[in-house]
Design an enzyme around this catalytic site. Structure first.
Site, PDB file in Angstrom:
ATOM      1  N   ARG A 279       0.855  -1.196   0.000  1.00 52.43           N
ATOM      2  CA  ARG A 279       0.000   0.000   0.000  1.00 52.43           C
ATOM      3  C   ARG A 279       0.892   1.249   0.000  1.00 52.43           C
ATOM      4  NH1 ARG A 279      -1.318   1.538   4.625  1.00 52.43           N
ATOM      5  NH2 ARG A 279      -2.254  -0.410   5.343  1.00 52.43           N
TER       6      ARG A 279
ATOM      7  N   TYR B 148     -17.259  18.429 -13.254  1.00 54.22           N
ATOM      8  CA  TYR B 148     -17.552  17.011 -13.487  1.00 54.22           C
ATOM      9  C   TYR B 148     -18.560  16.523 -12.435  1.00 54.22           C
ATOM     10  CZ  TYR B 148     -16.814  11.965 -13.528  1.00 54.22           C
ATOM     11  OH  TYR B 148     -17.012  10.619 -13.562  1.00 54.22           O
TER      12      TYR B 148
ATOM     13  N   ASP C  80      -8.008  20.006 -12.591  1.00 56.14           N
ATOM     14  CA  ASP C  80      -8.341  18.692 -13.139  1.00 56.14           C
ATOM     15  C   ASP C  80      -8.004  18.749 -14.630  1.00 56.14           C
ATOM     16  OD1 ASP C  80      -9.596  16.486 -14.317  1.00 56.14           O
ATOM     17  OD2 ASP C  80     -11.231  16.474 -12.857  1.00 56.14           O
TER      18      ASP C  80
ATOM     19  N   LYS D  44      -9.209   8.020 -18.696  1.00 53.29           N
ATOM     20  CA  LYS D  44      -9.545   8.633 -19.984  1.00 53.29           C
ATOM     21  C   LYS D  44      -8.327   8.621 -20.911  1.00 53.29           C
ATOM     22  CE  LYS D  44     -13.212   9.302 -17.504  1.00 53.29           C
ATOM     23  NZ  LYS D  44     -13.484  10.517 -16.776  1.00 53.29           N
TER      24      LYS D  44
HETATM   25  C1  LIG Z   1     -13.983  10.818 -15.424  1.00 43.59           C
HETATM   26  C2  LIG Z   1     -13.581  12.066 -14.760  1.00 43.59           C
HETATM   27  C3  LIG Z   1     -13.290  12.107 -13.399  1.00 43.59           C
HETATM   28  C4  LIG Z   1     -13.459  10.913 -12.494  1.00 43.59           C
HETATM   29  O1  LIG Z   1     -12.570   9.909 -12.795  1.00 43.59           O
HETATM   30  P1  LIG Z   1     -12.850   8.335 -12.521  1.00 43.59           P
HETATM   31  O2  LIG Z   1     -11.610   7.719 -13.018  1.00 43.59           O
HETATM   32  O3  LIG Z   1     -14.080   7.974 -13.267  1.00 43.59           O
HETATM   33  O4  LIG Z   1     -13.034   8.206 -11.042  1.00 43.59           O
HETATM   34  C5  LIG Z   1     -12.877  13.315 -12.859  1.00 43.59           C
HETATM   35  N1  LIG Z   1     -12.764  14.419 -13.612  1.00 43.59           N
HETATM   36  C6  LIG Z   1     -13.052  14.416 -14.924  1.00 43.59           C
HETATM   37  C7  LIG Z   1     -12.926  15.681 -15.699  1.00 43.59           C
HETATM   38  C8  LIG Z   1     -13.467  13.245 -15.547  1.00 43.59           C
HETATM   39  O5  LIG Z   1     -13.783  13.263 -16.846  1.00 43.59           O
END
Ligand SMILES: *Cc1c(COP(=O)(O)O)cnc(C)c1O
Length: 386
Positions: free
Chosen positions: A45, A97, A169, A194
């Site tokens: 961890r 988001y 983000d 993504k």
């Molecule tokens: C998908 C997404 C998240 C969350 O990510 P997960 O991997 O689904 O937990 C956060 N911010 C943005 C802009 C996203 O597109």
């Protein structure tokens, strides 16, 4: 050395065997020579060599001091929020988001952290919304799904003047398109699910810090809260990043052509893409982004959920699914899918109508993708005029 070469060659062959691919250390613990005497690894961890390669790689990509890998993008966001304490306030982009909105509003408010949402594309509004309690500014740029662009440099200056942390983000841009830490941000988060992983085959999140101190704090939170990324998924994200430069170039090229095609369609009222000169934040986008990215949203002339549903259900190459950033094109109806948890008025305020459609443009030949959309628009036009 150019950036892409630098990234690929920052991944060194394994010292033990020369393996050119990063080894996957699938272990929970490490044998010690004597109590407390070990090779820097005691429990998985806390540390895992495969995860460490990914963490160092993303720190290099974002030009930060430290990177940390989490079980999801939301777990990464959660670790940043844990820097705060009761009584603190977050100033967040209004077009946030949905999952971050849910986490901020329904989990953190309960623990005494307040949230204020503002349109961060207007610098004056950011300045005015700051209070003594504000401890963190939360940006997403480009935003989801209307791709609003906030000026990171200008907001970083405000944050600095008030000694507020700025976290960006960077999921929609990816580190090759935008480097928030270089523009003055303190922290960057990614949903590596993504573009970084890029193949729609895992869930992962990353945090990168600009300073050693913040790095140590996030490391403490990562270990204390425990939402780490496993070794195999870490390896897959590394593998994804190796082809990110090529993918991002193609995603962006295809998306630009599709955005321009959508502009010519009679059924389409509005196209959201930062690479279009008609985009309200196009000038900042040009300054801040190396690529405009693979996401294109558009609104239909008729604000009718049924017609929009028909459109998103009728494409054959664009597959109906949430998420984005993978090699295959996806289509989604945010009001029923990604943005369902956002109250209707708030949703409409940020442009997410019942007929707003989001595309994650993949790596197929763009002519085929345009063909797919053309056929559906023809069908929908017939349905509307009958
Ligand atoms: C998908 C997404 C998240 C969350 O990510 P997960 O991997 O689904 O937990 C956060 N911010 C943005 C802009 C996203 O597109």
């Amino acid at each position: 050395m150019k950036e892409i070469t630098r990234i690929l060659h920052s991944l060194k062959p394994d010292e033990l065997t020369g393996s050119i691919s990063t080894p996957i250390y699938q272990t929970s613990t490490y044998v010690q020579e004597a109590p407390g005497v070990h090779k820097g690894y005691d429990y998985a961890r806390s540390n895992n060599p495969t995860r460490k390669v990914l963490e160092d790689l993303v720190a290099t990509l974002e030009n930060g001091t430290h990177g940390y890998a989490f079980a999801s993008g939301l777990a990464a966001i959660d670790s940043v929020l844990k820097l705060l304490k009761a009584g603190d306030e977050i100033l967040a982009v209004d077009d946030i988001y949905g999952g971050a909105f849910r986490l901020f509003t329904h989990i953190y408010q309960k623990f005494g952290i307040s949230i204020r949402y503002v349109d961060t594309t207007v610098i004056d509004k950011v300045e005015k919304a700051i209070s003594e309690k504000t401890k963190l500014i939360w940006l997403e740029t480009p935003t989801n799904p209307t791709l609003k662009i906030s000026d990171i440099t200008a907001i970083a200056q405000i944050a600095k003047a008030h000694q507020i942390l700025l976290c960006v983000d960077n999921t929609f841009a990816s580190p090759l398109a935008q480097k928030p830490l270089e523009l003055g941000a303190d922290l960057v988060v990614h949903s590596a699910t993504k573009y970084l992983a890029g193949h729609s085959d895992l869930i992962a999140g990353l945090v990168v810090t600009k300073s050693k101190e913040l790095g140590e704090q996030i490391k403490f939170i990562q270990n204390a809260s425990g939402a780490i990324l496993g070794p195999f998924d870490s390896w897959l994200v590394i593998r994804g990043i190796e082809t990110l430069p090529l993918r991002l170039r193609q995603h962006s090229e295809n998306a630009q052509k599709i955005a321009e095609f959508l502009l010519t369609q009679p059924l389409v009222k509005k196209v959201y893409y930062p690479g279009l000169t008609s985009h309200p934040n196009h000038e900042i986008a040009k300054k801040q982004l190396n690529y405009f990215g693979g996401i294109v949203s558009f609104d239909l002339k008729i604000d009718d959920k049924e017609i929009a549903t028909k459109v998103v259900s009728s494409t054959s190459l664009f597959q109906l699914a949430e998420s984005l950033g993978g090699i295959k094109s996806l289509i989604c109806l945010p009001c029923e899918m990604t943005h369902k948890s956002i109250p209707v008025e708030k949703r409409y305020e940020s442009g997410v109508t019942d007929s707003l459609i989001r595309l994650s443009v993949g790596l197929e030949e763009v002519e085929d993708l345009i063909d797919d959309l053309s056929k559906v628009f023809k069908l929908a036009t017939t349905a509307v005029t009958v």
